[in-house]
Design a protein around this motif. Sequence first.
Motif, PDB file in Angstrom:
ATOM      1  N   HIS A   1       0.775  -1.244   0.000  1.00 47.72           N
ATOM      2  CA  HIS A   1       0.000   0.000   0.000  1.00 47.72           C
ATOM      3  C   HIS A   1       0.806   1.293   0.000  1.00 47.72           C
ATOM      4  O   HIS A   1       0.293   2.305  -0.467  1.00 47.72           O
TER       5      HIS A   1
ATOM      6  N   HIS B   1       0.244   6.287  -0.058  1.00 52.30           N
ATOM      7  CA  HIS B   1       1.087   7.393   0.407  1.00 52.30           C
ATOM      8  C   HIS B   1       1.691   8.214  -0.718  1.00 52.30           C
ATOM      9  O   HIS B   1       2.601   9.010  -0.492  1.00 52.30           O
TER      10      HIS B   1
ATOM     11  N   ASP C   1      -3.498   6.646   5.636  1.00 51.23           N
ATOM     12  CA  ASP C   1      -3.858   5.314   6.136  1.00 51.23           C
ATOM     13  C   ASP C   1      -5.275   5.298   6.710  1.00 51.23           C
ATOM     14  O   ASP C   1      -6.074   4.423   6.380  1.00 51.23           O
TER      15      ASP C   1
HETATM   16 FE   FE2 Z   1       0.570   3.262   5.514  1.00 50.20          FE
END
Ligand code: FE2
Lengths: 170, 437
Positions: B216, B221, B377
Amino acid sequence: MSMVTEAQVKNAIPTDQELIDFLVREARLIDQQRFDEWLDLYADDAFYWMPLEWNQTDPRLTCSLMYEDKLLLSIRVERLKGARTFSQKPKSRCHHVLQTPQVDSRDPAANNYVTWTPMHYIETRMDEQTLYAAWATHHLSVENGRLKIKLKRVDLINCDAAFGNIQLFM
Amino acid sequence: MTRYAGNVAAIRDLVRDQEVHRDVYVSEEVFQLEMEHMFPNSWVYVGHDSQVPNPGDYFGTTIGTQPILLVRHTDGTVKVLHNRCPHKGTRITSETCGNAGKFFRCPYHAWSFRTDGSLLAIPLKKGYENTGFEQSHAASGMAPVRHVRNYRGFVFAKINNGGLDFEEFFGESLSSFDNMIDRSPVGQLKVAGGVLRYMHNCNWKMLVENQTDTCHPMVAHESSAGTVVEVWKKAPPGTKKPMAVEIIAPFMSPYEFFENMGIRIWDNGHGHTGVHHSIHSDYSAVPGYFDKMKAAYGEERAKAILGENRHNTVYFPNIMIKGPIQLLRHFKPIAANKTLVESWTFQLVDAPDMLLERTLMYNRLINAPTSIVGHDDLEMYERAQEGLHSNGNEWVNLQRLYSPDEAGQTNVAVNGTSEWPMRHQFRAWTKFMTMGM
Ligand SMILES: [Fe+2]
Ligand code: FES
């Protein structure tokens, strides 16, 4: 369209009213999401500090919510524009309610003016609206006839609470 | 409606080899069963003993959702007590941490307790004469959590009598604690810098899984780390790379980087990313630090200690530590869709301050409610928590790099983008959830 424009400080020594106008304008630029103009109010060596601890004195060996130089602030501003900034799809909005800023100290010799602004800050995203109460302390100085922020410190009344995302600037 | 209580088969059915049912994240009933069974059957992190340095010092926390107290007893040992008055249930302490002096005194009717929980005195004691009080639960005072283990300063406790003993539960995984502690020239850590608290509207397991999710960062990000990389490119050539850029930019490393860094799997849901290298590998040297380490351990051992670049070590069920940056994240369950995340930082005793400074900067830039990386997140967790209510598909896929013979294996290092750690966490989840049910 009438947009708030930046006024030059008339003399090397700003009046209290000029300091107050500057702070009101800073809040307005954030609320209107004019972040590039907002960033331009900060001196190159400025810091934006949001303590994590009540009456915190040390930003280095005590954790803060934010302790950011201009590079990090400009990264935040760029990020807000990003096509893949998912936490800003849809975007947050914010609103400041300021008490009249108070000039706590003025030191023309050192070119340093300290102000104190109690405020409520509201951030919204989708159906959520969150209210934060804080005191902003600004350290300002005059550079080339313009006021600049050297340090903005935002003390949240509940600085040590467990927050969800705080995405914009107080 | 109860579907799962006392129904071992139904709970087992929630976890398949390569997928898990959404109820493990969204069902309030499953959450209650986790609190009744899984957390009490596990060795759960309580706190670090540097938080209670002096006799009478206490620190209030939770095991699952049960309030407990970590306390330094008058004899110097560390006790873990249920934070509940044996009289009418009042929580004994109002502050999260403080000093009780020689005894705790309940603020309601002033029953008092020694710092090991035993009953010291009751006002108007006569009123209990001939009532059989001595035989009551209340007479034994604040109930201690029976199984407590202080591992080099890190205190764990297990509420239930059944389950595994401490060594069996953790096995080789304790090497990540050892490495973090050995990074101090005197082999000692101290909680320092303050705790960051961050409220997440999602299930606690989403956070735990994410600690080993290496597919991820470059996607989620891109907004934060990707912008750092872009902004940093515009810096005049020769500008010294700031600590902040050193910390955030590696989150944008390509898939290859994460594939090659490796993941290690231990027993009982524990494991770590960063077998060979990690996002912490390329931090600048801190002046004076290596010399101190060399003086303390000898050159070879000092190099071996600092050569470990473990990224995230997950200790099932609900903490993660980062040895190279001395940080511990505690994922505290509140409800099926609500989790409090506490990020604790440690000072390496007798090491330069700059290490703590970097630790705190990392915490602030990555784990704060005001952190742009954290926003990325949390946005994903909350979207998942909502999306799982869709009836279009009741299953969460954890199939990446699955191999049918993996279930019994332990202490293996695999491809760094494998979802094996998550499958393995769910095997442990089933085990501790159904143990003794
Ligand atoms: Fe993360
Ligand atoms: S509830 Fe604690 S003394 Fe009565």
